[in-house]
Design an enzyme around this catalytic site. Sequence first.
Site, PDB file in Angstrom:
ATOM      1  N   SER A 261      23.339 -59.993 -27.124  1.00  0.00           N
ATOM      2  CA  SER A 261      23.019 -60.350 -28.507  1.00  0.00           C
ATOM      3  C   SER A 261      22.385 -59.158 -29.215  1.00  0.00           C
ATOM      4  CB  SER A 261      22.052 -61.525 -28.529  1.00  0.00           C
ATOM      5  OG  SER A 261      20.776 -61.073 -28.098  1.00  0.00           O
ATOM      6  N   LYS A 262      22.265 -59.313 -30.505  1.00  0.00           N
ATOM      7  CA  LYS A 262      21.657 -58.269 -31.315  1.00  0.00           C
ATOM      8  C   LYS A 262      20.227 -57.989 -30.824  1.00  0.00           C
ATOM      9  CE  LYS A 262      19.967 -58.576 -35.759  1.00  0.00           C
ATOM     10  NZ  LYS A 262      18.979 -57.509 -35.712  1.00  0.00           N
TER      11      LYS A 262
END
Length: 509
Positions: A261-262
């Site tokens: 994920s970011k």
Amino acid sequence: MSVRVRFAPSPTGPLHMGGVRTALYNHLLARKAGGTFILRIEDTDQTRYVPGAEEYIREALDWCGLSPDESPWKGGPHGPYRQSERKDLYSGYVDQLIEADKAYYAFDTPEELDAMRERLKAAGVAAPAYNAVTREHMRNSLSLPADEVKARLANGEPYVVRLKVPRHEEVRFEDRIRGWVVVQSSHIDDKVLFKSDGMPTYHLANIVDDHLMAITHVVRGEEWLPSAPLHVLLYQAFGWERPEFAHLPLILKPDGNGKLSKRDGDRLGFPVFPLDWTDPASGERSSGYRERGYYPEAFVNMLALLGWNPGTEQELFSLDELVDTFSLDRVNKSGARFDPEKTRWFNQQYLRQRPDAELGEALRGKLADRGIDVPAERAAKAANLLKERATFVNDMLEGMYLFTSGSPLTADHDPELRKRWSEEGGAVLDAFVEALPSVDPFTASGIETAFKSVMDRTGAKMGKVMPLYRLFVAGAMQGPGMFEVSELLGRDEVVLRLRAGLEHCRSWA
Ligand code: GLU
């Protein structure tokens, strides 16, 4: 039948590197088969539309060298390629399904839907759904008298159209990567296909467009696998031949624990987006591979191997080589662990392959930003020396001492110098300074010969001398070979720096 594949992003934010990988694999399949790579913007959900996202997608694909043959920007025979511009064509297909009794109108309010879920939960149903069992008790064109349905529609009451999913049916398809997928239709709910505001949902628009655009292979991320059985049912409902499906493995965090994920990027200091992005709503900034100094070739090469295995030891692939080698048969089922270190390694490999002249130009640009003007030839020579230790062009700025004049020493060097300094080493460098004026031409090999003869003459140990030579001239314990460095700096500069270093160390006494 010619291969037609598509990448169908929704403009809901910046393209994640997983999205770029999907685009890449589609591109490779199309190129390999001499087929067509289509880009379609899936923007039917206006509530999730983010300004700038579409431009971002375009720029990111451009940067990676993945240019679709048909797209909103390029056009093509199956346009328009933006679903919002195709809005008017979906309702005809919905009518077709309703007439064939494959879909129906539903008038339930959000409150009624909530009440249904509560009721089912209370009765012990784990996953309450609008389906073959529950639809009978809801307000829809299957449960209400035909007159009432007509009247509601005539009155402009809000409605949705739902797919009439069969009650007991085995839905099966063979995924190119996962093999046979078999799902009982009782596990699929009557998905909303269309809303009375005239907008189709993702599922309907996606199937209609894949059909109209004559897509032969749907290659997309694993997160769409749960939707695939529904899509199969939709193709059946329309009586259309369906494309082949291939669901790509997830990209996992570096520790293998879940989807990348970011936040992982923020936490561990690597980008997950191809380009910088500033969120228009929050102003939050995310950094991209391009701005961090990655080469698009390195980024693409890394992505290609994230889930695909060439079956050989080869790791470096140009886009053309990927086109030749890539096949869906060698795409893995299991998640692909992202490795930021390996990504840096790829960049380093690509940087080393760059011609010195090109790296020199890049370095020159960076130096110019710092007010240092360097001739092209000198910059290219420096790049040749510095590239071995660099992962990014910016790393070559470690070699700034090659372009400044005067001693590189600062007070920060004192601890190291005190460790390395000896009168014995100093005396050897005195002799070296004496020898330098007669080195002609002043080349690395000439300098080396002079250095060696001084060493031989004095019988000193390399470890007593070389660190001082390095520190005095280059200001660092590590770097390219000192004879090459000295050649580049030129005689006067080397003599000046050696003298300054010797004087500095002797000033302690
Ligand atoms: N619009 C979907 C997305 O954002 C496309 C999924 C698909 O390829 O079918 O990923």
